[in-house]
Design an enzyme around this catalytic site. Structure first.
Site, PDB file in Angstrom:
ATOM      1  N   ASP A  10       0.857  -1.183   0.000  1.00 50.98           N
ATOM      2  CA  ASP A  10       0.000   0.000   0.000  1.00 50.98           C
ATOM      3  C   ASP A  10       0.896   1.237   0.000  1.00 50.98           C
ATOM      4  O   ASP A  10       1.672   1.451   0.934  1.00 50.98           O
ATOM      5  CB  ASP A  10      -0.894  -0.018   1.243  1.00 50.98           C
ATOM      6  N   GLU A  34      -2.551   0.207  -4.347  1.00 48.03           N
ATOM      7  CA  GLU A  34      -2.397  -0.997  -3.534  1.00 48.03           C
ATOM      8  C   GLU A  34      -2.616  -2.250  -4.366  1.00 48.03           C
ATOM      9  O   GLU A  34      -3.298  -2.238  -5.385  1.00 48.03           O
ATOM     10  CB  GLU A  34      -3.355  -0.985  -2.343  1.00 48.03           C
TER      11      GLU A  34
END
Length: 365
Positions: free
Chosen positions: A19, A114
């Protein structure tokens, strides 16, 4: 294979959730030194605009993505608004995606910032997933100048939860041994996959933590949460059998929000639904997806629910076209004598865009 070696089916999977940290805002701060260390919001500053991303300096004031710009300005008077540069973000995503591909072919993009990676059997033969995550984050930093966080675990749910534990610019691991205990102590409102409306319903049922959720039977969860019941039953025990699926094709993409106070006026409903429109459009734009159908979901204060849809002959080509369609659907339900407690927007009849530009978009995360 010797008797002491576990079969491939018995081996715990090694899943990494990567992420990027405040991705859009971090790119803008990287490219403009004058923005570094200052509260930055990527997104429109107009009355109907919403924040697409907020720097960590802005988050200290309570500014976050999907927040109306006027609210963000109220929370942080010194907030600097920057127009998004999606071409730049997508170009950087290509760089990051190429780094992932050095380690595994099992990459499931979730959005521009992500992705899940299954590194159980990775291309470099590395045995320790935490080492792989460290290498990937270091290579991302070297190639882009940006920080990434990572979560490592034996399933997707826990990898996602782990990636939030040491943000920004950190990583965490949740092992098979401590996974169930970790979940038991976690408030259900922090579970990935449990939105505000579901969390509110769980609270009404006396479910505050993972331990409370684990104490409920499978039949109870199915009766109260339908097809999500088995998923909640599993994750309460640290179990998530979902596979990392490269190039997954979704049937629809949607977003919804439950309001703190019931809405009776069109202007307030239109303001409340704008962040949802922008969220679903960003997903489609980032992944090179088109849609032909937009659906408006309305739940009233008495919990009655309606949906209204509009389908076009050729796919929506811009966010303004989706806004126009939603405005027609929304306007048709006003005036209303019942308060609106929830609004949702879903795009369906999805398809990949054709052409070189969009064939590249499929690689972004």
């Amino acid at each position: 294979m010797t008797e002491l070696e576990p079969s491939p089916q018995d081996r715990p999977r090694k899943i990494i959730h990567v992420d990027m940290d405040a991705f859009y805002a971090s790119v803008e701060q990287r490219d403009n030194p004058e923005l570094r260390g200052k509260p930055v919001a990527v997104g429109g500053s107009e009355a109907r605009g919403v924040v697409a991303a907020a720097s960590y300096e802005a988050r200290k004031f309570g500014v976050h993505s999907a927040m109306p710009s006027v609210t963000a300005r109220r929370k942080c008077p010194d907030l600097i608004f920057v127009r998004p540069r999606f071409d730049v973000y997508k170009s950087i995503s290509l760089q990051i995606r190429a780094i992932f591909a050095e380690y595994t072919t099992l990459i499931e993009p979730l959005s521009l910032d992500e992705a899940y990676l299954d590194v159980t059997d990775n291309l470099k033969g590395m045995k320790i997933a935490t080492d792989i995550a460290l290498e990937i984050r270091a290579k991302i930093k070297e190639a882009t100048g940006l920080n990434a966080s990572a979560g490592i675990s034996y399933n997707k749910f826990l990898a996602k939860m782990a990636s939030d534990l040491n943000k920004p610019n950190g990583q965490a691991v949740i092992t098979p041994r401590n996974g169930p205990t970790f979940v038991e102590a976690l408030p259900v409102k922090k579970f990935h996959g449990v939105g505000p409306a579901t969390a509110e319903k769980m609270h009404r049922l006396g479910i505050e933590t993972g331990a409370d959720l684990k104490a409920r039977s499978l039949d109870f969860l199915i009766d109260n949460f339908g097809k999500s019941g088995p998923y909640f039953y599993g994750i309460a025990r640290g179990i998530d059998e979902r596979q990392v699926k490269p190039d997954r094709v979704r049937k629809s993409v949607g977003a919804e929000d439950t309001f703190r106070e019931d809405i009776f006026a069109y202007d307030l409903a239109r303001e409340g639904i704008q962040p949802l429109i922008e969220k679903v459009w960003r997903y489609c734009d980032a992944n090179g997806i088109t849609a032909k159908t937009v659906t408006l979901k309305v739940k009233y204060s008495d919990f009655n629910q309606i949906t209204r849809s509009r389908t076009v002959a050729t796919s929506f080509s811009s966010i303004s076209e989706i806004e126009d369609a939603v405005e027609l659907l929304l306007g048709a339900i006003f005036p209303t004598t019942k308060g609106i407690r929830l609004l949702g927007v879903t795009l369906s009849s999805l398809d990949k865009c054709h052409g070189l530009e969009h064939s590249q978009l499929a690689l972004f995360f």
